[in-house]
Design an enzyme around this catalytic site. Structure first.
Site, mmCIF file in Angstrom:
data_model
loop_
_atom_site.group_PDB
_atom_site.id
_atom_site.type_symbol
_atom_site.label_atom_id
_atom_site.label_comp_id
_atom_site.label_asym_id
_atom_site.label_seq_id
_atom_site.Cartn_x
_atom_site.Cartn_y
_atom_site.Cartn_z
ATOM 1 N N LYS A 98 0.833 -1.200 0.000
ATOM 2 C CA LYS A 98 0.000 0.000 0.000
ATOM 3 C C LYS A 98 0.865 1.246 0.000
ATOM 4 C CE LYS A 98 -3.934 -2.354 1.731
ATOM 5 N NZ LYS A 98 -3.209 -3.640 1.825
ATOM 6 N N GLY A 99 0.638 2.061 -1.007
ATOM 7 C CA GLY A 99 1.463 3.252 -1.095
ATOM 8 C C GLY A 99 0.623 4.438 -1.473
ATOM 9 N N CYS A 100 -0.691 4.344 -1.251
ATOM 10 C CA CYS A 100 -1.558 5.504 -1.404
ATOM 11 C C CYS A 100 -1.819 5.855 -2.871
ATOM 12 C CB CYS A 100 -0.969 6.698 -0.668
ATOM 13 S SG CYS A 100 -2.100 8.073 -0.552
ATOM 14 N N GLN A 101 -0.786 6.257 -3.625
ATOM 15 C CA GLN A 101 -1.050 6.752 -4.981
ATOM 16 C C GLN A 101 -0.943 5.672 -6.040
ATOM 17 O OE1 GLN A 101 0.106 10.234 -6.684
ATOM 18 N NE2 GLN A 101 -0.261 11.490 -4.900
ATOM 19 N N ALA A 119 4.418 9.180 -1.387
ATOM 20 C CA ALA A 119 3.335 8.218 -1.156
ATOM 21 C C ALA A 119 3.291 7.202 -2.289
ATOM 22 C CB ALA A 119 2.021 8.972 -1.029
#
Ligand SMILES: Cc1ncc(COP(=O)(O)O)c(C=O)c1O
Lengths: 404, 144
Positions: free
Chosen positions: B49-52, B118
């Protein structure tokens, strides 16, 4: 504004002289946060140099000065929003904090069977606090649907006898749509519902008149109107604020404290528990002075012409799609190039010194509507130039080639 | 080739570029050769998971060496992953656990592994090492 006038204005913003990756900064992330003029930076420093103490109730001179500066900022804010009284102006941490203040208090008056109406275009800050209020009270959260051009599919049928409050933004941060809040407010009032307007994105781009709008609550964010971070405003009609239960307890918000029970101060102090962000409020006042000196209408026209210039030039790029094509739009361009991920677009533009935002912009429901992970978004402010917009478009062209 | 050798090779390759555009074009090209994670492994379990931008990573042990496969939905992210994979893939778990990844820094792509980005790449690098650590523990001292 003429090109020369914009150049003059830019001198007020020291940060615009910065370089990134060896390139002069082109700052097009204004919808996330705008840069600060000297007037604002200096106001904060001046306050700490000459007028700081804690506000209210101090008998000494410095406390007097701090209180005067703080209350003067409140008056400037009243003028900016054209509120009736300064008692209707509450200083908060930001727009999110302002919405939470209302959602929390209003939530205590909700019960099962009541409805809260928000829209598909809301920022997470105007969704989550209402979800929390509904969860606590058993009320139902309903959503005004959006159309694919990024406008709201408003109909007064969405209002029922059970609708207690409608919370919508004036301008969408992800798509730029200017929403028909006048009509929503009038329709809601006709049904006996109250209305909160999230003005985070309208604050920097248009003249706001809360009396003409007849909004019950209106929230703005300091850092988006050329002011500092950590300060925002909640406007509420005085009668509403008198009814609204306080959000946080503590010093400054009380009339009398006894262990048997406490009585609360009158608005605005009832909602300003603890030592407020005095320096932030003072600098926010300076930001309103700045906006007034440039002229809100002039800023709006300038940004509108930059947006149109950008949109027309971008549309010529093969495979580029603009999200949010409402006729009534503020200075935001959200776009994607072909099937490319917005992250790549953002990283490559950054290498050219161009700052834009990529991602879901805290509006996941909008991205889900289009079935995309996010967009690349350029947003303009008073100090942006036509030349910057054209450089940005050239940058996008280079990105499109690189990602082919 | 050792991890060190692979990293030196990458550094030398990147020294050839004198502007950022060439560098990023190369990065985008490299991403296309990434050992692809199988479609059925592109699930929540393998998602970082890295947001973007999203990144999927898988690892298996083959003849005492860790083999990585991955994918990402942004091209630049994929390029960076391919550099990490090129430096750590097909190496003994113990070496991977010990490896330093400063070569990313030295080729001027440090910002992509910064915790403030992100993009999930930092978690991705950690996850690569974590897989290696798990394989190492699994195999006791046999390969360590
Ligand atoms: C429409 C909208 N609402 C609310 C917010 C949150 O404002 P703040 O940063 O002041 O909490 C933002 C900021 O991104 C916004 O664009």
């Amino acid at each position: 504004m003429t090109a020369d006038e914009v150049q003059e204005l830019r001198k007020e913003f020291p940060i615009l002289g910065e370089h990134v990756h060896g390139q002069p900064l082109i700052y097009l992330d204004n919808a996330a946060s705008s840069q600060k003029p000297l007037q604002v930076i200096d106001a904060e420093a001046q306050y700490y140099r000459h007028s700081h103490s804690n506000v209210h109730r101090g008998v000494h001179q410095m406390s007097q000065r701090a209180t005067e500066a703080f209350e003067q900022a409140r008056e400037k804010t009243r003028v900016f929003l054209n509120a009736r009284e300064t008692a209707e102006i509450i200083f908060t941490k930001g727009c999110t904090d302002a919405i939470n203040t209302v959602a929390h208090g209003f939530g205590q008056t909700l019960s099962k069977g009541d409805e809260v109406l928000i829209s598909h275009l809301e920022h997470h800050s105007n969704i989550v606090p209402w979800q929390m209020a509904c969860e606590r009270s058993g009320a139902t959260l309903k959503v005004i649907p959006m159309k694919t051009d990024g406008t709201l599919d408003w109909s007064e049928e969405l209002l029922t006898e059970a609708t207690r409050i409608v919370a919508v933004n004036h301008v969408s941060n992800a798509l730029g749509t200017i929403n028909p809040v006048e009509r929503i407010i009038a329709d809601a009032h006709a049904k006996g519902a109250q209305v909160l307007i999230d003005g985070a994105q309208s604050g920097p781009h248009m003249a706001i008149d809360v009396q003409a709008l007849d909004a019950d609550y209106y929230c703005i964010s300091g850092h988006k109107v050329y002011g500092p971070t950590g300060i925002g405003v909640l406007y509420g009609k005085l009668d509403r604020l008198k009814e609204l239960p306080p959000y946080q307890g503590g010093g400054d918000m009380i009339k009398e404290v006894r262990f048997e029970g406490t009585t609360y101060a009158e608005p605005p102090f009832k909602f300003e528990a603890g030592t407020p962000n005095i320096a932030g409020a003072v600098a926010l006042g300076a930001a309103f002075d700045f906006m007034a000196s440039v002229g809100t209408e002039r800023i709006a026209r300038h940004e509108e012409s930059l947006r149109k210039l950008g949109e027309e030039a971008l549309m010529e790029i093969d495979g580029l799609r603009i999200y949010g094509t409402a006729k009534n739009k503020a200075s935001v361009i959200s776009f994607l190039i072909g099937t490319n991920h917005p992250y790549d677009t953002g990283v490559l533009l950054d290498q050219m010194g161009i700052a834009i935002r990529t991602g879901h912009h805290c509006t996941q429901p909008i991205m889900d509507h289009y079935d995309i992970p996010g967009t690349a978004r350029a947003s303009f402010a008073a100090y942006n130039t036509e030349e910057e917009v054209l450089k940005f478009v050239d940058g996008v062209k280079r990105v499109a080639q690189m990602l082919q | 080739m050792t991890i060190q050798q692979a990293q030196t090779e990458i550094e030398e390759e990147f020294e050839l570029f004198d502007d950022w555009m060439q560098k990023y074009e190369h990065l985008i090209e490299l991403g296309k050769d990434l050992p692809q994670i199988s479609e059925e492994h592109k699930d929540d379990e393998h998602l970082i998971k890295g947001c973007q931008s999203r990144v999927w990573l898988d690892a298996r042990l083959e003849n005492g060496r860790v083999r990585y496969s991955a994918d990402g939905d942004a091209l630049i992210t994929k390029g960076i992953i391919s550099l990490l994979v090129r430096s750590l893939d097909d190496q003994p778990a113990a070496d991977i656990v010990e490896a330093d990844l400063k070569f990313i820094d030295r080729i001027g792509l440090k910002e992509h592994l910064s915790p403030t980005r992100a993009n999930g790449l930092l978690s991705m690098a950690k996850q690569m090492k974590f897989y290696a650590l798990a394989f190492q523990a699994q195999n006791g001292d046999a390969y360590g």
